[in-house]
Design a protein around this motif. Structure first.
Motif, PDB file in Angstrom:
ATOM      1  N   LYS A   1      55.144   8.606 125.923  1.00  0.00           N
ATOM      2  CA  LYS A   1      55.642   7.055 125.528  1.00  0.00           C
ATOM      3  C   LYS A   1      55.126   6.422 125.992  1.00  0.00           C
ATOM      4  O   LYS A   1      54.562   4.860 125.437  1.00  0.00           O
ATOM      5  CB  LYS A   1      57.396   7.456 125.348  1.00  0.00           C
ATOM      6  N   GLN A   2      54.785   6.264 127.192  1.00  0.00           N
ATOM      7  CA  GLN A   2      54.706   5.564 128.278  1.00  0.00           C
ATOM      8  C   GLN A   2      53.043   5.261 128.419  1.00  0.00           C
ATOM      9  O   GLN A   2      52.278   3.868 128.021  1.00  0.00           O
ATOM     10  CB  GLN A   2      54.596   5.926 129.696  1.00  0.00           C
ATOM     11  N   GLN A   3      52.440   5.819 127.976  1.00  0.00           N
ATOM     12  CA  GLN A   3      50.746   6.081 127.305  1.00  0.00           C
ATOM     13  C   GLN A   3      50.608   5.029 126.348  1.00  0.00           C
ATOM     14  O   GLN A   3      50.101   4.611 126.025  1.00  0.00           O
ATOM     15  CB  GLN A   3      50.401   7.582 126.955  1.00  0.00           C
ATOM     16  N   GLU A   4      51.767   5.355 125.476  1.00  0.00           N
ATOM     17  CA  GLU A   4      51.443   4.688 123.683  1.00  0.00           C
ATOM     18  C   GLU A   4      51.609   2.785 124.321  1.00  0.00           C
ATOM     19  O   GLU A   4      51.056   2.104 123.524  1.00  0.00           O
ATOM     20  CB  GLU A   4      52.528   4.479 122.485  1.00  0.00           C
TER      21      GLU A   4
ATOM     22  N   PHE B   1      54.116  -7.994 136.100  1.00  0.00           N
ATOM     23  CA  PHE B   1      53.360  -9.302 135.283  1.00  0.00           C
ATOM     24  C   PHE B   1      54.172 -10.585 135.273  1.00  0.00           C
ATOM     25  O   PHE B   1      53.355 -11.442 135.249  1.00  0.00           O
ATOM     26  CB  PHE B   1      54.140  -8.889 133.851  1.00  0.00           C
ATOM     27  N   PHE B   2      55.579 -10.631 135.709  1.00  0.00           N
ATOM     28  CA  PHE B   2      56.014 -11.989 135.675  1.00  0.00           C
ATOM     29  C   PHE B   2      55.201 -12.933 137.094  1.00  0.00           C
ATOM     30  O   PHE B   2      54.696 -14.185 136.465  1.00  0.00           O
ATOM     31  CB  PHE B   2      57.287 -11.751 135.881  1.00  0.00           C
ATOM     32  N   LYS B   3      55.474 -12.210 137.776  1.00  0.00           N
ATOM     33  CA  LYS B   3      54.628 -12.479 139.116  1.00  0.00           C
ATOM     34  C   LYS B   3      53.154 -13.197 139.140  1.00  0.00           C
ATOM     35  O   LYS B   3      52.440 -14.020 139.480  1.00  0.00           O
ATOM     36  CB  LYS B   3      54.732 -11.829 140.484  1.00  0.00           C
ATOM     37  N   GLU B   4      52.567 -12.579 138.367  1.00  0.00           N
ATOM     38  CA  GLU B   4      51.298 -12.626 138.052  1.00  0.00           C
ATOM     39  C   GLU B   4      50.551 -13.810 137.286  1.00  0.00           C
ATOM     40  O   GLU B   4      49.733 -14.898 137.617  1.00  0.00           O
ATOM     41  CB  GLU B   4      50.913 -11.555 136.871  1.00  0.00           C
TER      42      GLU B   4
ATOM     43  N   VAL C   1      45.328  -3.388 135.606  1.00  0.00           N
ATOM     44  CA  VAL C   1      46.780  -3.477 135.082  1.00  0.00           C
ATOM     45  C   VAL C   1      48.004  -2.205 134.636  1.00  0.00           C
ATOM     46  O   VAL C   1      48.128  -2.081 134.744  1.00  0.00           O
ATOM     47  CB  VAL C   1      46.100  -4.078 133.849  1.00  0.00           C
ATOM     48  N   MET C   2      46.476  -0.657 135.002  1.00  0.00           N
ATOM     49  CA  MET C   2      47.151   0.137 135.124  1.00  0.00           C
ATOM     50  C   MET C   2      47.962   0.273 136.595  1.00  0.00           C
ATOM     51  O   MET C   2      49.255   0.769 136.229  1.00  0.00           O
ATOM     52  CB  MET C   2      45.541   1.518 135.423  1.00  0.00           C
ATOM     53  N   GLU C   3      47.872  -0.091 138.045  1.00  0.00           N
ATOM     54  CA  GLU C   3      48.351  -0.357 138.716  1.00  0.00           C
ATOM     55  C   GLU C   3      49.648  -0.807 139.551  1.00  0.00           C
ATOM     56  O   GLU C   3      50.738  -0.529 138.912  1.00  0.00           O
ATOM     57  CB  GLU C   3      47.702  -1.053 140.527  1.00  0.00           C
ATOM     58  N   LEU C   4      49.922  -2.113 138.158  1.00  0.00           N
ATOM     59  CA  LEU C   4      50.633  -2.700 137.574  1.00  0.00           C
ATOM     60  C   LEU C   4      52.006  -2.047 136.685  1.00  0.00           C
ATOM     61  O   LEU C   4      52.867  -2.308 137.075  1.00  0.00           O
ATOM     62  CB  LEU C   4      50.222  -3.560 137.144  1.00  0.00           C
ATOM     63  N   TYR C   5      51.638  -1.317 135.582  1.00  0.00           N
ATOM     64  CA  TYR C   5      52.393  -0.805 134.769  1.00  0.00           C
ATOM     65  C   TYR C   5      52.776   0.465 135.624  1.00  0.00           C
ATOM     66  O   TYR C   5      54.013   0.755 135.218  1.00  0.00           O
ATOM     67  CB  TYR C   5      51.657  -0.148 133.687  1.00  0.00           C
ATOM     68  N   SER C   6      52.019   0.970 136.243  1.00  0.00           N
ATOM     69  CA  SER C   6      53.162   2.337 137.546  1.00  0.00           C
ATOM     70  C   SER C   6      53.537   1.521 138.141  1.00  0.00           C
ATOM     71  O   SER C   6      54.792   2.767 138.255  1.00  0.00           O
ATOM     72  CB  SER C   6      51.393   2.995 138.471  1.00  0.00           C
TER      73      SER C   6
ATOM     74  N   LEU D   1      57.171   1.370 136.595  1.00  0.00           N
ATOM     75  CA  LEU D   1      57.118   2.491 135.843  1.00  0.00           C
ATOM     76  C   LEU D   1      58.075   3.163 137.129  1.00  0.00           C
ATOM     77  O   LEU D   1      59.761   3.258 136.724  1.00  0.00           O
ATOM     78  CB  LEU D   1      56.179   3.624 135.314  1.00  0.00           C
ATOM     79  N   LYS D   2      57.756   3.049 138.280  1.00  0.00           N
ATOM     80  CA  LYS D   2      58.376   3.081 139.164  1.00  0.00           C
ATOM     81  C   LYS D   2      59.714   2.287 139.322  1.00  0.00           C
ATOM     82  O   LYS D   2      60.369   3.665 139.578  1.00  0.00           O
ATOM     83  CB  LYS D   2      58.087   3.553 140.964  1.00  0.00           C
ATOM     84  N   ILE D   3      59.877   1.241 139.438  1.00  0.00           N
ATOM     85  CA  ILE D   3      60.863   0.542 138.655  1.00  0.00           C
ATOM     86  C   ILE D   3      61.990   0.980 138.100  1.00  0.00           C
ATOM     87  O   ILE D   3      62.950   1.452 138.696  1.00  0.00           O
ATOM     88  CB  ILE D   3      60.936  -1.555 139.052  1.00  0.00           C
TER      89      ILE D   3
END
Length: 330
Positions: free
Chosen positions: A38-41, A60-63, A270-275, A278-280
């Motif tokens: 689900k996260q991959q999609e 993303f907001f802070k970017e 973007v994968m780092e941001l998304y990861s 997901l941790k949060i």
């Protein structure tokens, strides 16, 4: 078939291109494979424009809304919400202002000082905290005390309570609590003390509460009817058709989406941001489960206590009846 948003943002890549890059880099492939399907999609959907990016999430907001590099964006949004012109002086650390460890359920949190000395905390909650009024009052008091200590130290003997400026909390809820759903037509609540006599006092605390789930329901029925609605749409909607309508009606949002999709071309970043998001969210989910379990235990303890009290009353009633029966027999 090309995503709808690609005609506005030609830098958007196809799903095949993104997957090819991920699979050609062992590090990126390892990260991607560790995500749930689900996260991959979800990741593939937003980097390819099949859906919009969740702008409200902290990374993303802070970017996109960074008050240090593009202060005019956040200033404009806050000016519309507060109904007065806002200028940002600086960003402040939030760690020391937390009453307790309240990372649970927060998906974004930023504290700024305005040019007039006011403090404004902007936060987003995945699921609204219970007791929002009590929590908001405590946090406003914490912000006010923080300002008081700083100003008192700076001014010394020259300090006056006139030096105290307003403190604001602005809370965006992805999923709001029951209190807000009693007002299905209202999605912006300004809360501040009001006298029952009409006396005017310069009160230093104000909360603005915005249940975005209720806003989205209104959006379906009424559309984007104001510039503030446009901002709330940008922050909370990921449906391409609505994003298309937004940038057609309010083209000033197009550069922000362009920035998002240029970021999405940097797959590793973007994968780092998304990861990180997901941790949060994982941490928040665990904390939410703990909170719900604790509430369930408290509720069961209360039920047991009530049963115990009822049992004691029944024993007393039995004893009373026995005494009456004994007295009648005599």
């Amino acid at each position: 078939m090309k995503p709808e948003l690609q005609k506005y943002f030609p830098m958007i890549r196809t799903r095949a291109e993104v997957l090819e890059e991920i699979q050609s880099h062992p590090k990126l492939s390892g990260v991607f494979q560790n995500w749930k399907q689900k996260q991959q999609e979800e990741f593939l959907d937003f980097v390819t424009g099949a859906k919009g990016v969740k702008v409200l999430y902290d990374s993303f907001f802070k970017e996109i809304m960074n008050p240090e590099t593009v202060p005019e964006r956040l200033e404009h949004f806050l000016s519309l919400v507060l109904k007065e012109e806002v200028r940002i002086k600086c960003v402040l650390p939030t760690d020391n202002s937390r009453i307790a460890d309240e990372s649970s359920l927060l998906i974004m949190d930023i504290l700024i000082e305005l040019e007039d000395g006011s403090l404004a905390n902007l936060e987003a909650q995945k699921v609204g905290y219970k007791f929002p009024g009590q929590r908001g009052a405590c946090y406003l008091a914490d912000l006010l005390l923080r300002q008081y200590k700083r100003v008192r130290t700076e001014k010394g003997d020259a300090f006056s309570y006139e030096d105290i400026k307003k403190v604001y909390t602005l809370i965006l809820y992805e999923k709001s609590s029951a209190e807000f759903h009693r007002f299905p037509d209202d999605y912006i609540h300004h809360v501040s003390p009001v006298s029952d006599t009409g006396i005017k006092l310069e009160w230093a605390q104000e909360s603005i509460l915005i249940p975005l789930d209720i806003f989205r329901l209104n959006l379906q029925n009424k559309g984007i009817s104001s510039e503030l609605d446009a901002w709330l749409t940008f922050l909370s909607v990921d449906e391409p058709k609505i994003i298309e309508r937004l940038i057609q009606k309010y083209p000033q949002f197009k550069p922000m989406y362009q920035q998002i999709y240029y970021i999405c071309r940097n797959t590793e970043k973007v994968m780092e941001l998304y990861s990180e998001e997901l941790k949060i969210l994982d941490r928040n989910t665990v904390q939410l489960m703990i909170d719900e379990m604790q509430e369930e235990l408290i509720r069961k303890d209360q039920q047991l206590e009530l049963l115990s009290q009822q049992n004691d009353q029944q024993l007393l009633e039995i004893a009373r009846l026995k005494k009456m029966l004994t007295g009648n027999c005599e």
